[in-house]
Design a protein around this motif. Sequence first.
Motif, PDB file in Angstrom:
ATOM      1  N   LEU A   1     -11.226 -22.232  16.738  1.00 14.53           N
ATOM      2  CA  LEU A   1     -12.351 -21.594  17.410  1.00 14.53           C
ATOM      3  C   LEU A   1     -13.622 -22.065  16.715  1.00 14.53           C
ATOM      4  O   LEU A   1     -14.005 -21.514  15.685  1.00 14.53           O
ATOM      5  CB  LEU A   1     -12.232 -20.065  17.363  1.00 14.53           C
ATOM      6  CG  LEU A   1     -13.348 -19.283  18.054  1.00 14.53           C
ATOM      7  CD1 LEU A   1     -13.388 -19.614  19.552  1.00 14.53           C
ATOM      8  CD2 LEU A   1     -13.164 -17.789  17.846  1.00 14.53           C
ATOM      9  N   PRO A   2     -14.255 -23.114  17.266  1.00 13.60           N
ATOM     10  CA  PRO A   2     -15.477 -23.635  16.640  1.00 13.60           C
ATOM     11  C   PRO A   2     -16.535 -22.537  16.512  1.00 13.60           C
ATOM     12  O   PRO A   2     -16.624 -21.653  17.357  1.00 13.60           O
ATOM     13  CB  PRO A   2     -15.937 -24.729  17.610  1.00 13.60           C
ATOM     14  CG  PRO A   2     -14.719 -25.083  18.394  1.00 13.60           C
ATOM     15  CD  PRO A   2     -13.893 -23.833  18.472  1.00 13.60           C
ATOM     16  N   GLN A   3     -17.290 -22.598  15.452  1.00  8.59           N
ATOM     17  CA  GLN A   3     -18.390 -21.670  15.182  1.00  8.59           C
ATOM     18  C   GLN A   3     -17.931 -20.272  14.768  1.00  8.59           C
ATOM     19  O   GLN A   3     -18.765 -19.388  14.614  1.00  8.59           O
ATOM     20  CB  GLN A   3     -19.346 -21.542  16.393  1.00  8.59           C
ATOM     21  CG  GLN A   3     -19.807 -22.847  16.988  1.00  8.59           C
ATOM     22  CD  GLN A   3     -20.547 -23.709  15.975  1.00  8.59           C
ATOM     23  OE1 GLN A   3     -21.390 -23.238  15.260  1.00  8.59           O
ATOM     24  NE2 GLN A   3     -20.199 -24.991  15.906  1.00  8.59           N
ATOM     25  N   ALA A   4     -16.635 -20.067  14.602  1.00  4.29           N
ATOM     26  CA  ALA A   4     -16.143 -18.753  14.170  1.00  4.29           C
ATOM     27  C   ALA A   4     -16.384 -18.592  12.672  1.00  4.29           C
ATOM     28  O   ALA A   4     -16.467 -19.588  11.944  1.00  4.29           O
ATOM     29  CB  ALA A   4     -14.656 -18.621  14.484  1.00  4.29           C
ATOM     30  N   PRO A   5     -16.483 -17.353  12.190  1.00  3.52           N
ATOM     31  CA  PRO A   5     -16.629 -17.149  10.752  1.00  3.52           C
ATOM     32  C   PRO A   5     -15.415 -17.697  10.005  1.00  3.52           C
ATOM     33  O   PRO A   5     -14.320 -17.806  10.576  1.00  3.52           O
ATOM     34  CB  PRO A   5     -16.730 -15.629  10.606  1.00  3.52           C
ATOM     35  CG  PRO A   5     -16.510 -15.043  11.945  1.00  3.52           C
ATOM     36  CD  PRO A   5     -16.461 -16.127  12.954  1.00  3.52           C
ATOM     37  N   GLY A   6     -15.592 -18.016   8.732  1.00  4.78           N
ATOM     38  CA  GLY A   6     -14.519 -18.608   7.927  1.00  4.78           C
ATOM     39  C   GLY A   6     -13.279 -17.753   7.815  1.00  4.78           C
ATOM     40  O   GLY A   6     -12.191 -18.269   7.544  1.00  4.78           O
ATOM     41  N   ILE A   7     -13.406 -16.480   8.037  1.00  2.00           N
ATOM     42  CA  ILE A   7     -12.276 -15.566   7.934  1.00  2.00           C
ATOM     43  C   ILE A   7     -11.356 -15.655   9.159  1.00  2.00           C
ATOM     44  O   ILE A   7     -10.230 -15.170   9.145  1.00  2.00           O
ATOM     45  CB  ILE A   7     -12.800 -14.119   7.726  1.00  2.00           C
ATOM     46  CG1 ILE A   7     -11.700 -13.200   7.226  1.00  2.00           C
ATOM     47  CG2 ILE A   7     -13.398 -13.551   8.986  1.00  2.00           C
ATOM     48  CD1 ILE A   7     -11.252 -13.518   5.856  1.00  2.00           C
ATOM     49  N   VAL A   8     -11.829 -16.312  10.230  1.00  4.02           N
ATOM     50  CA  VAL A   8     -11.057 -16.432  11.474  1.00  4.02           C
ATOM     51  C   VAL A   8     -10.348 -17.786  11.503  1.00  4.02           C
ATOM     52  O   VAL A   8     -10.985 -18.833  11.410  1.00  4.02           O
ATOM     53  CB  VAL A   8     -11.973 -16.262  12.706  1.00  4.02           C
ATOM     54  CG1 VAL A   8     -11.200 -16.480  13.997  1.00  4.02           C
ATOM     55  CG2 VAL A   8     -12.614 -14.876  12.699  1.00  4.02           C
ATOM     56  N   LEU A   9      -9.018 -17.750  11.612  1.00  6.81           N
ATOM     57  CA  LEU A   9      -8.223 -18.981  11.674  1.00  6.81           C
ATOM     58  C   LEU A   9      -8.372 -19.670  13.022  1.00  6.81           C
ATOM     59  O   LEU A   9      -8.266 -20.879  13.129  1.00  6.81           O
ATOM     60  CB  LEU A   9      -6.742 -18.667  11.437  1.00  6.81           C
ATOM     61  CG  LEU A   9      -6.347 -18.287  10.019  1.00  6.81           C
ATOM     62  CD1 LEU A   9      -4.940 -17.717   9.996  1.00  6.81           C
ATOM     63  CD2 LEU A   9      -6.455 -19.500   9.116  1.00  6.81           C
ATOM     64  N   GLY A  10      -8.552 -18.897  14.072  1.00  6.74           N
ATOM     65  CA  GLY A  10      -8.641 -19.423  15.425  1.00  6.74           C
ATOM     66  C   GLY A  10      -8.263 -18.344  16.410  1.00  6.74           C
ATOM     67  O   GLY A  10      -8.399 -17.150  16.120  1.00  6.74           O
ATOM     68  N   ILE A  11      -7.761 -18.773  17.577  1.00  2.00           N
ATOM     69  CA  ILE A  11      -7.401 -17.825  18.627  1.00  2.00           C
ATOM     70  C   ILE A  11      -6.012 -18.140  19.178  1.00  2.00           C
ATOM     71  O   ILE A  11      -5.539 -19.271  19.079  1.00  2.00           O
ATOM     72  CB  ILE A  11      -8.426 -17.836  19.788  1.00  2.00           C
ATOM     73  CG1 ILE A  11      -8.629 -19.261  20.306  1.00  2.00           C
ATOM     74  CG2 ILE A  11      -9.736 -17.211  19.353  1.00  2.00           C
ATOM     75  CD1 ILE A  11      -9.551 -19.382  21.511  1.00  2.00           C
ATOM     76  N   VAL A  12      -5.390 -17.115  19.750  1.00  2.00           N
ATOM     77  CA  VAL A  12      -4.130 -17.283  20.477  1.00  2.00           C
ATOM     78  C   VAL A  12      -4.251 -16.539  21.800  1.00  2.00           C
ATOM     79  O   VAL A  12      -5.057 -15.625  21.938  1.00  2.00           O
ATOM     80  CB  VAL A  12      -2.898 -16.766  19.691  1.00  2.00           C
ATOM     81  CG1 VAL A  12      -2.692 -17.566  18.412  1.00  2.00           C
ATOM     82  CG2 VAL A  12      -2.988 -15.293  19.410  1.00  2.00           C
ATOM     83  N   ASN A  13      -3.432 -16.950  22.756  1.00  2.00           N
ATOM     84  CA  ASN A  13      -3.371 -16.292  24.051  1.00  2.00           C
ATOM     85  C   ASN A  13      -2.118 -15.419  24.050  1.00  2.00           C
ATOM     86  O   ASN A  13      -1.007 -15.927  23.948  1.00  2.00           O
ATOM     87  CB  ASN A  13      -3.299 -17.345  25.162  1.00  2.00           C
ATOM     88  CG  ASN A  13      -3.280 -16.730  26.545  1.00  2.00           C
ATOM     89  OD1 ASN A  13      -2.838 -15.610  26.752  1.00  2.00           O
ATOM     90  ND2 ASN A  13      -3.756 -17.496  27.510  1.00  2.00           N
ATOM     91  N   VAL A  14      -2.299 -14.123  24.147  1.00  2.00           N
ATOM     92  CA  VAL A  14      -1.175 -13.191  24.183  1.00  2.00           C
ATOM     93  C   VAL A  14      -1.225 -12.464  25.521  1.00  2.00           C
ATOM     94  O   VAL A  14      -2.106 -11.642  25.757  1.00  2.00           O
ATOM     95  CB  VAL A  14      -1.239 -12.175  23.016  1.00  2.00           C
ATOM     96  CG1 VAL A  14      -0.095 -11.177  23.106  1.00  2.00           C
ATOM     97  CG2 VAL A  14      -1.229 -12.885  21.678  1.00  2.00           C
TER      98      VAL A  14
END
Length: 150
Positions: free
Chosen positions: A34-47
């Motif tokens: 997830l570009p531009q996300a804070p460093g604490i965020v690894l990314g995103i998933v679709n659930v």
Amino acid sequence: MNEQLIVFSLGEQRYALRLAAVDGVMRAVAINPLPQAPGIVLGIVNVQGRIIPIINVRRRFGLPQREIALTDQIVIAHTARRTVGLVVDSVADVIAYPAQAMTEAQSILSSMAYVEGVVKLPDGLVLIHDLDRFLSLEEETSLEQALETT
């Protein structure tokens, strides 16, 4: 009255979240950046059609980083503002404990920002985390902006 917790581990340490905040647990899956996300965020998933940001709990707690393993699990939980996923080594159990058995974190150490309290179990201590304090206001704003551009 008894409180219920879901207990999970990161390395040798055990942590917990209030069961009422947990929507489910799933096996680790590929996490999309997830570009531009804070460093604490690894990314995103679709659930099930929902886009869920995945929080790097190891980074938040200052633990040694490691690659996500196939045996890891993702705890899907909700804060007052959003649903998030937490990558954990394993989910151990759901436990019930008397509410008066929890010691407030502030009475132990005032710098425990993300910890709501501590419960002593027969086999050791469990730190109960407050998901609503996981993301700072700045991180929350940054995450919101990153999600809007996805």
